[in-house]
Design an enzyme around this catalytic site. Structure first.
Site, PDB file in Angstrom:
ATOM      1  CE  LYS A   1      -3.869   1.925   2.711  1.00 29.97           C
ATOM      2  NZ  LYS A   1      -4.718   1.741   3.921  1.00 29.97           N
TER       3      LYS A   1
ATOM      4  CB  SER B   1      -8.256   3.372   2.962  1.00 24.49           C
ATOM      5  OG  SER B   1      -7.317   2.801   3.850  1.00 24.49           O
TER       6      SER B   1
ATOM      7  CB  SER C   1      -8.349   0.679   5.920  1.00 23.42           C
ATOM      8  OG  SER C   1      -9.088   1.865   5.848  1.00 23.42           O
TER       9      SER C   1
END
Lengths: 485, 95
Positions: free
Chosen positions: A76, A151, A175
């Site tokens: 990420k 997210s 997330s």
């Protein structure tokens, strides 16, 4: 080549150790697939040339005793990577090149892993659908124009589409677990304090926690072995005795007591989710676990409390983006207007909303009514769990109140978007570990996940329960590769 | 309670985010719907509850005040938005 991308992380590691596959073969296979999968928009930054170079070096003189020997991994874009652009999905960091490495990613490279690139995410990890990223929304491989959740949406999508054998995300309110649930993958949020926050772009410091997103539970255990370590660079890192999670995995859960909280039966929840939850309960009974009805009475106050605590911490953390030392700058006629123009142009709408909420609840005269109140509610939510854990070892709930939705469906109403995290947020507020595992598919053929919540620092228990369930569930995503060009 | 346009502009000022009237009206609508949702907390009696400030609930460790990374001035300045090699440059603040 198609064989390579269908292997789990632990299977890949085995093949490399036995020298049946080289790091170069594996790395090239994932890169080739990523090149054909650009429509999903999972990557913000690729580092493919370097990855090939590193794979070559590993094959020549790598250490095959490492836990992730020569395994390529994309992460990420919230983890700072030395000398490689780190954006947090924001325009304000769109040109930021860190001069240091996050502790968690360093652990991956120290065990032989190779960085493929940085994956898309909601701006500053604020979002539940990966639609707030400055770099555009991510599409989920489970369906056309479907959100991957957020997210960590780029991470979930890349993992489900087999563009990386495993990945890491961050979980502040769900997330990791919510996108895992939406994409038919496994997502683990470890106990707060397990994985170092050093070098992760901060959102809400008392809630943020990094964790693995993987194809199955064994892979999650393997990744946790690598990234869960005490770190003196993170003042909230906890120095507890960590397990040997992968080696200790056991599918014997006879006699374990699993709580079913009645407050998670929310209005308007689709029947399918209710029935997956029931199936999960039946399965646990079959595996020899004891099912106990419990109550977590303050559950419905978790989300409102979260939307005070998280924005308050975010407004403080994001004060550093002022256009002075790094990141995007918009000039102004004086210092203040430079700050204001920079932040107005550099942040997207959702981030601005949360900074404004946070600033308001911390402003003079409102602190007691909002922030202090939310912290007291947080205590009550944690007490609920403490009470429940006097009679159970873990708790089973659905991961999300709905399956994945279409891009654009919830962008007009922030509150309807926030409701996605109704089952995941209480866990962050209480600092507990939780895992989402795929349980089945709904009528649209979109995956749905079950969440198992554990006691603080008892990740092994959590992994064992989900490992035993996974064996029986034998979930398969069976994606049709429709996005491949 | 509701947040009016004047308050929105005041919060924007405190947040150092410039907003025009159109944006302020959008934010007024969004923030009011979010706060309506947050107001649910008022139903809970928290008079006798201690706030939870940290989940770890341990005291912070002390460490020696030692320099561990040295000579990284150039690296740090590389990310500076202006091209100056020696300082962070901002608009003039003293007349």
């Amino acid at each position: 080549m198609s064989d390579i991308i269908n292997l789990t992380l632990s299977a890949l590691v085995n093949k490399i150790k036995k020298k049946e596959l080289s790091s170069q073969e594996i790395t090239s296979a994932y890169i080739a697939r990523a090149e054909k999968s650009k429509d999903l928009n999972t990557y913000i930054t690729t580092d493919f040339d370097n990855a090939i170079e590193k794979a070559k070096k590993f094959d020549e003189k790598g250490n095959f005793d490492y836990k992730l020997p020569g395994v390529p991994i994309a992460v990420k874009d919230l983890f700072c990577t030395n000398n490689l652009k780190t954006t947090a999905g924001s325009k304000i960091l769109s040109n930021f090149i860190p001069s240091y490495e996050s502790t968690v990613t360093q652990h991956l490279w120290d065990e032989g892993a190779i960085l493929l690139g940085k994956l898309n995410c909601d701006e500053f990890a604020m979002g539940s659908s990966n639609e707030t990223s400055f770099f555009g929304n991510v599409e989920s491989p489970v369906g056309k124009k479907v959100v991957p959740g957020g997210s960590s949406g780029g991470s979930a999508s890349a993992l489900a589409a087999k563009l990386t054998p495993t990945t890491i995300g961050t979980d502040t309110g769900g997330s990791i677990r919510q996108p895992a649930s939406f994409t038919g993958t496994v997502g683990l949020k470890p106990t707060y304090g397990s994985c170092s926050r050093y070098g992760i772009v901060a959102f809400a410091s008392s809630l943020d926690q990094a964790g693995p997103m993987t194809q199955d539970v064994s892979d999650a255990a393997l990744m946790l072995d690598v990234i869960s370590k005490y770190d003196s660079k993170d003042s909230t890192s906890v120095n507890f005795k960590r397990g040997d999670y992968f080696k200790s995995l056991s599918s014997n859960i006879k006699g374990k007591k699993i709580g079913i909280p009645k407050e998670y039966r929310v209005d308007g929840m689709p029947k399918e989710i209710e029935s997956f939850w029931q199936d999960g309960i039946t399965l646990l009974k079959k595996l020899g676990a004891k099912i106990i009805d419990i109550s977590l009475p303050h559950t419905k106050f978790a989300l409102p409390a979260y939307y005070i605590v998280a924005p308050a911490e975010a407004s403080s953390n994001l004060a550093r983006y002022d256009g002075v030392k790094y990141g995007y700058r918009s000039e102004g006629e004086n210092l203040i207007s430079m700050y204001e123009n920079t932040r107005s142009e550099g942040f997207g709408d959702e981030v601005k909303r949360r900074i404004m909420i946070g600033t308001y609840v911390l402003s003079s005269g409102y602190y007691d009514a909002y922030y202090l109140k939310a912290q007291k509610i947080r205590r009550l939510i944690k007490n609920d769990f403490d009470d429940a854990y006097k009679s159970v070892d873990a708790i089973l709930t659905p991961s999300t109140p709905n399956s994945a939705f279409k891009i654009g469906d919830k962008t007009d109403d922030p509150v309807s978007m926030y409701l996605n995290d109704i089952f995941t947020v209480p866990v962050n507020l209480s600092g507990l570990p939780a895992i989402s595992i795929p349980a089945g598919k709904d009528k649209n053929n979109y995956p749905l996940g079950l969440q198992i919540i554990g006691k603080a620092f008892e990740e092994q228990n959590l992994l064992d329960i989900s490992y035993s369930m996974e064996k029986e569930l034998s979930f398969k995503n069976n994606l049709q590769d429709w996005w491949i060009k | 309670m509701s947040i009016d346009l004047k308050t929105i502009k005041h919060i924007a000022k405190l947040s150092r985010i410039s907003i025009d009237d159109k944006k302020a009206k959008e934010l007024e609508k969004d923030l009011n719907s979010i706060f309506e949702f947050i107001e649910a907390l008022n139903k809970v009696d928290t008079q006798k509850v201690d706030p939870l400030t940290s989940i770890a609930e341990t005291s912070l460790k002390l460490r020696g005040d030692e320099v561990k990374t040295k000579n990284i001035r150039e690296q740090i300045l590389k990310n500076s938005p202006n091209e100056n090699k020696d300082f962070f440059v901002v608009p003039k603040v003293v007349e």
